[in-house]
Motif scaffolding. Structure first.
Motif, PDB file in Angstrom:
ATOM      1  N   GLN A   9      10.010  -0.765   0.876  1.00  0.00           N
ATOM      2  CA  GLN A   9       8.956  -1.253   1.747  1.00  0.00           C
ATOM      3  C   GLN A   9       8.306  -0.100   2.488  1.00  0.00           C
ATOM      4  OE1 GLN A   9       7.995  -4.495   1.722  1.00  0.00           O
ATOM      5  NE2 GLN A   9       9.422  -4.543   0.000  1.00  0.00           N
ATOM      6  N   PRO A  10       7.044  -0.276   2.983  1.00  0.00           N
ATOM      7  CA  PRO A  10       6.374   0.815   3.669  1.00  0.00           C
ATOM      8  C   PRO A  10       7.020   1.156   4.992  1.00  0.00           C
ATOM      9  CG  PRO A  10       5.092  -1.209   3.808  1.00  0.00           C
ATOM     10  CD  PRO A  10       6.222  -1.479   2.856  1.00  0.00           C
ATOM     11  N   SER A  11       6.762   2.404   5.438  1.00  0.00           N
ATOM     12  CA  SER A  11       7.262   2.837   6.734  1.00  0.00           C
ATOM     13  C   SER A  11       6.565   2.065   7.842  1.00  0.00           C
ATOM     14  CB  SER A  11       7.009   4.326   6.925  1.00  0.00           C
ATOM     15  OG  SER A  11       7.596   5.072   5.889  1.00  0.00           O
ATOM     16  N   SER A  12       7.254   1.843   8.962  1.00  0.00           N
ATOM     17  CA  SER A  12       6.653   1.132  10.080  1.00  0.00           C
ATOM     18  C   SER A  12       7.414   1.476  11.342  1.00  0.00           C
ATOM     19  CB  SER A  12       6.673  -0.384   9.841  1.00  0.00           C
ATOM     20  OG  SER A  12       8.003  -0.849   9.704  1.00  0.00           O
ATOM     21  N   GLN A  24       7.830   3.583  -0.464  1.00  0.00           N
ATOM     22  CA  GLN A  24       7.156   2.513  -1.201  1.00  0.00           C
ATOM     23  C   GLN A  24       6.666   2.981  -2.573  1.00  0.00           C
ATOM     24  OE1 GLN A  24       3.642   1.137   0.753  1.00  0.00           O
ATOM     25  NE2 GLN A  24       3.409  -0.698  -0.511  1.00  0.00           N
ATOM     26  N   SER A 153       0.226  14.080   3.666  1.00  0.00           N
ATOM     27  CA  SER A 153       0.364  12.755   4.261  1.00  0.00           C
ATOM     28  C   SER A 153       1.073  12.903   5.598  1.00  0.00           C
ATOM     29  CB  SER A 153       1.118  11.814   3.316  1.00  0.00           C
ATOM     30  OG  SER A 153       2.349  12.379   2.902  1.00  0.00           O
ATOM     31  N   SER A 217      -0.012   7.443   5.755  1.00  0.00           N
ATOM     32  CA  SER A 217       1.435   7.498   5.935  1.00  0.00           C
ATOM     33  C   SER A 217       2.131   7.954   4.658  1.00  0.00           C
ATOM     34  CB  SER A 217       1.972   6.127   6.348  1.00  0.00           C
ATOM     35  OG  SER A 217       1.449   5.738   7.607  1.00  0.00           O
ATOM     36  N   TRP A 219       4.475   8.037   1.573  1.00  0.00           N
ATOM     37  CA  TRP A 219       5.201   7.116   0.700  1.00  0.00           C
ATOM     38  C   TRP A 219       4.552   5.730   0.594  1.00  0.00           C
ATOM     39  CZ3 TRP A 219       8.846   8.500   4.979  1.00  0.00           C
ATOM     40  CH2 TRP A 219       9.206   9.855   4.915  1.00  0.00           C
ATOM     41  N   GLU A 220       3.218   5.657   0.767  1.00  0.00           N
ATOM     42  CA  GLU A 220       2.521   4.383   0.639  1.00  0.00           C
ATOM     43  C   GLU A 220       1.435   4.477  -0.427  1.00  0.00           C
ATOM     44  OE1 GLU A 220       1.210   2.701   4.286  1.00  0.00           O
ATOM     45  OE2 GLU A 220       3.189   2.779   5.237  1.00  0.00           O
ATOM     46  N   GLU A 221       1.213   3.371  -1.149  1.00  0.00           N
ATOM     47  CA  GLU A 221       0.227   3.341  -2.224  1.00  0.00           C
ATOM     48  C   GLU A 221      -1.175   3.633  -1.716  1.00  0.00           C
ATOM     49  OE1 GLU A 221       0.652   3.161  -5.354  1.00  0.00           O
ATOM     50  OE2 GLU A 221       2.653   2.318  -5.692  1.00  0.00           O
ATOM     51  N   THR A 222      -1.520   3.149  -0.525  1.00  0.00           N
ATOM     52  CA  THR A 222      -2.864   3.381  -0.004  1.00  0.00           C
ATOM     53  C   THR A 222      -3.106   4.869   0.254  1.00  0.00           C
ATOM     54  OG1 THR A 222      -2.034   2.904   2.234  1.00  0.00           O
ATOM     55  CG2 THR A 222      -3.090   1.095   1.035  1.00  0.00           C
ATOM     56  N   THR A 223      -2.048   5.593   0.596  1.00  0.00           N
ATOM     57  CA  THR A 223      -2.170   7.036   0.805  1.00  0.00           C
ATOM     58  C   THR A 223      -2.475   7.743  -0.506  1.00  0.00           C
ATOM     59  OG1 THR A 223      -0.681   6.949   2.697  1.00  0.00           O
ATOM     60  CG2 THR A 223      -0.920   9.084   1.598  1.00  0.00           C
TER      61      THR A 223
END
Length: 337
Positions: A9-12, A24, A153, A217, A219-223
């Motif tokens: 899961q994404p970092s938060s 992620q 990132s 962020s 480790w995220e796909e949007t990055t």
């Protein structure tokens, strides 16, 4: 070398304000590309038609794996230049080889930060480290580059942005790309010069440019998508890759108009007690001058002007590290010269 790992899961930020580190995206298996064709981890391709030498660099920090995802895909897809020279660089191979999604911050570097070594005194000096050895290997190659994009990132929550140092030429280039829409001119770090600050790119009157994208962020796909869109915009803007190349994935339409912000003050933590008064996110704007934003031990840190942009606040900072840059939006920005 790092192999593909299953995503989680994404970092938060948790309710306590403590960052949860969750990976992620998959760390690509770049073993086929370790040898390079000019240097270890460096692949370079030349077209018949003349043009600039453009380099896209990933893994200056070994745990920022999004850039490796982009370069791995481009290499496997056979991306080649239409004119000039295109180079794809995996920078800190040793640190990436230690990447572990169970402890994803531990492989940022081996001995020291590879992105704080790019001044001549350090490069020519007698100090030794894993990262300095790699910087000295890469230095002659970077001396041949006309335009460089460094893919990064962020650990703490922030909107994507481009860093351009003090180069007006780099600022003009970044604004012309339009992705990310925020371009920040800054003076770097007290602890050492970044690759984009290397004299070959940053000297007054230089015809070369280097820009750094902080794409979102870790480790995220949007990055990864932002990194790839930035790279696609650069390659097409410079003409190295033709517009409409099917391998490149551009940014979706409807992006915000690009804006330039200039850093007015860099806040470096001086005590172990440095703390923000609230969990700021990069891109937040403090409306009023003289607003309390942090405490550094007993010292207050206040906004120096109205409309104070928070650039990449680090919510957990050690003495000597950059805690946040404070910036002011300016006009349409300087033009390339």
């Amino acid at each position: 070398m790092a192999r593909s790992q299953p995503p989680s899961q994404p970092s938060s930020l948790g309710n306590s304000g403590v960052l949860r580190l969750e990976v992620q995206i998959r760390a690509p298996d770049i073993r086929p590309f370790l040898g390079g064709n000019v240097l270890p981890g460096v692949w370079s391709f030349s077209a018949v038609a003349p043009g600039p030498h453009v380099a896209v660099v990933a893994l200056v920090h070994g745990n920022e794996i999004g850039g490796a995802v982009v370069l791995d895909r481009w290499l496997r897809a056979g991306l080649r230049p239409a004119r000039g020279r295109l180079s794809l660089v995996f920078a800190n191979l040793d640190a990436y080889g230690r990447f572990d999604p169970a402890d994803p911050t531990a492989s940022r570097f081996i001995d020291e930060d590879l992105n704080r070594l790019w001044d001549e005194e350090t490069l020519d000096g007698g100090r030794r480290s894993c990262e300095l050895r790699r910087a000295r290997v890469l230095r002659p190659f970077f001396d041949s580059v006309d335009v460089l994009l460094d893919l990064h990132s962020m650990l703490w929550p922030s909107d994507p942005l481009m860093l351009v140092g003090q180069s007006r030429r780099a600022a003009g280039l970044a604004l012309s790309l339009g992705v990310p829409s925020l371009v920040v001119a800054d003076e770097g770090h007290e602890s050492g010069r970044r690759l984009i600050d290397y004299t070959r790119f940053s000297a007054p009157g230089s015809q070369r440019s280097a820009i750094l994208v902080e794409a979102g962020s870790h480790w995220e796909e949007t990055t990864v998508a932002t990194m790839e869109a930035t790279g696609a915009a650069l390659l097409q803007t410079t003409g190295v890759v033709e517009a409409g190349n099917a391998i490149l994935r551009p940014a979706p339409p409807g992006r915000a108009a690009p804006r330039l912000a200039e850093v007015t003050r860099t806040i470096v933590a001086r005590s172990r007690g440095f703390a923000f008064v609230q969990p700021y996110r990069g891109g937040d704007v403090v409306a009023r001058r003289n607003t309390l934003i942090a405490l550094d031990g007993d010292a207050e840190v206040r906004s120096p002007h109205d409309g104070c942009l928070m650039v990449m606040p680090s919510l957990r900072t050690m003495p000597g590290q950059t805690a946040v840059r404070l910036a002011r939006f300016v006009g349409p920005g300087p033009q390339a010269r």
